[in-house]
Design an enzyme around this catalytic site. Structure first.
Site, PDB file in Angstrom:
ATOM      1  N   HIS A   1       2.923   1.046   0.121  1.00  0.00           N
ATOM      2  CA  HIS A   1       1.790   0.213  -0.291  1.00  0.00           C
ATOM      3  C   HIS A   1       1.854  -0.175  -1.770  1.00  0.00           C
ATOM      4  O   HIS A   1       1.092  -1.031  -2.221  1.00  0.00           O
ATOM      5  CB  HIS A   1       0.469   0.954   0.001  1.00  0.00           C
ATOM      6  CG  HIS A   1      -0.611   0.051   0.509  1.00  0.00           C
ATOM      7  ND1 HIS A   1      -0.694  -1.275   0.165  1.00  0.00           N
ATOM      8  CD2 HIS A   1      -1.664   0.289   1.331  1.00  0.00           C
ATOM      9  CE1 HIS A   1      -1.752  -1.820   0.755  1.00  0.00           C
ATOM     10  NE2 HIS A   1      -2.354  -0.901   1.470  1.00  0.00           N
TER      11      HIS A   1
ATOM     12  N   ASP B   1       1.987  -5.433   0.543  1.00  0.00           N
ATOM     13  CA  ASP B   1       0.562  -5.589   0.854  1.00  0.00           C
ATOM     14  C   ASP B   1       0.352  -5.560   2.360  1.00  0.00           C
ATOM     15  O   ASP B   1       1.240  -5.923   3.147  1.00  0.00           O
ATOM     16  CB  ASP B   1       0.040  -6.908   0.291  1.00  0.00           C
ATOM     17  CG  ASP B   1       0.080  -6.949  -1.228  1.00  0.00           C
ATOM     18  OD1 ASP B   1      -0.034  -5.866  -1.840  1.00  0.00           O
ATOM     19  OD2 ASP B   1       0.222  -8.050  -1.790  1.00  0.00           O
TER      20      ASP B   1
END
Length: 423
Positions: free
Chosen positions: A395, A399
């Site tokens: 992450h 995204d």
């Protein structure tokens, strides 16, 4: 007679130390030139260490699981002639001085030399570890070869080594009992045996790598179901038409092809993140890590330049790499350099999984098993072949929207398989 000291060789890539995984010999054994003495492990692969000379073993320089420096004393031999001991420093002590004491921390396999089919009676076996039904027995290549020579089916042999590994002594016990296992307690009997299993070798490397990946990477997972009915029909058709000449296709090369095509639109997922330098490197080449289970644990051989091969080219290379990994013959280069990883447990793939990213990559695609389910298509309930993809992403780099869009692109390609080959 003289003394010859074999030092831990430099096996390349600037490696300063290695882990001693397993001895193939014992103190007092006579060895010949080029006979494998030990297996050691770097952070990338297991390497066999052969003997450069013939002689009799006087001392072993460490215990399995010990980390040894390159250039350190590995083994000491008595040889014909002067030897080289005058140039070698004395061995470093392990738990006690090395001099002429056999290492007994774990049962060892005997050197690979001719054996009689009727060995002397073996001592009473140690407590054994039970295998679950259908579980593949653990054994070294030498034990497997001897079992084949003797006509012994390993699934019927109880192993007394670590984690239930079958040793040469277990084959001796099998033969001594006339082709039956040593008596074991009933499945309903109380048990009080325990096993201490050192985490060494490949298992240690896997543990460290997984812990490092989870510690450093903020994972998030995304699961999507895919209708692979048409894809499976195409696969069966291609195998029926070309399988005899070009080889049978599994689902894997189609998945690799889908990744190659989808990554053209989402190059940010075909990347590695150096989180210390804070640099993301995106790759044009698609080097797919193929998570592969071996007798010793999980390995990830690398299918290089998947973008440059057709279905059969990728299928052939995957089969070659898997065979090398399971046989412990994969090289360091074949186990490093992947840019994205594909993980599949085949028929055991379950419904959903949360795969761990292969650090320093930023994405891993997990494949779950195919099941037939009733689905609504065009207002009608029909039976379709469905499969989930369970994928994880870093992450810090990826995204959620990009991850979802990437998996949807893969889904579209697999559900409309003709689009896999449009340019």
């Amino acid at each position: 007679m003289g003394i010859h000291v074999i030092k831990m060789p430099d096996i390349g890539e600037g490696i300063a130390e290695v882990e001693l995984v397993e001895w193939h010999v014992q103190v007092g054994d006579e060895v010949h030139e080029d006979q494998v003495l030990a297996e050691v492990m770097t952070d990338k692969a297991t390497v066999e260490i052969p003997s450069p000379v013939a002689g009799r073993i006087l001392a072993l320089g460490g215990a399995p699981g010990q980390v040894m420096p390159v250039g350190g004393e590995l083994i000491r031999l008595e040889v014909e002639g002067a030897g080289n001991a005058k140039d070698a420093p004395p061995a470093e002590p392990v738990a006690a001085p090395v001099a002429s004491q056999p290492v007994e921390e774990k049962p060892r396999e005997r050197p690979a030399e001719p054996r009689s089919a009727t060995p002397a009676p073996a001592p009473a076996p140690a407590p054994v570890a039970r295998r679950a039904p259908g579980e593949k027995p653990l054994a070294s290549p030498a034990v497997r070869q001897r079992a084949r020579d003797l006509g012994i089916e390993l699934q019927f042999v109880q192993g007394s080594g670590p984690a239930g590994r079958i040793l040469h002594e277990d084959l001796d016990t099998w033969l001594t009992h006339g082709g039956s296992a040593a008596p074991v307690a009933s499945g309903y009997s109380a048990r009080n045996d325990e096993q201490q299993i050192p985490v060494i070798g490949l298992r240690r490397q896997i543990a460290r790598k997984m812990a490092e990946a989870k510690r450093r990477i903020p994972h998030f997972s995304y699961v999507e179901e895919i209708d692979v009915t048409d894809l499976e029909a195409l696969r069966v058709h291609l195998n029926g038409k070309h399988g005899a000449q070009r080889g049978k296709l599994t689902l894997l090369p189609f998945l690799v092809r889908a990744l190659v095509v989808a990554l053209r639109e989402f190059p940010q997922l075909n990347a590695r993140y150096d989180d210390e330098a804070e640099v993301i490197t995106r790759y044009g080449a698609v080097h797919v890590g193929i998570a592969t289970q071996s007798d010793n644990g999980l390995m990830v051989p690398v299918l290089r330049h998947a973008e440059s091969r057709d279905l059969w080219g990728n299928a052939s290379e995957v089969a070659r790499l898997a065979e090398a990994a399971r046989g412990g013959k994969a090289t360091r280069d074949e186990l490093s350099g992947s840019t994205i990883t594909l993980s599949s447990l085949g028929a055991l793939g379950g419904i959903v999984s949360t795969p761990v990213i292969n650090h320093p990559e930023v994405a891993i695609v997990g494949v779950n098993r195919i099941v037939e389910r009733p689905m609504v298509v065009g207002g009608q309930i029909v039976v379709r072949k469905m499969m989930n993809l369970s994928s994880s992403f870093d992450h810090r780099v990826v995204d959620g929207m990009d991850a979802a869009a990437f998996i949807q692109a893969v889904r579209s390609l697999l559900e409309h398989p003709a689009t896999l080959f449009l340019e």
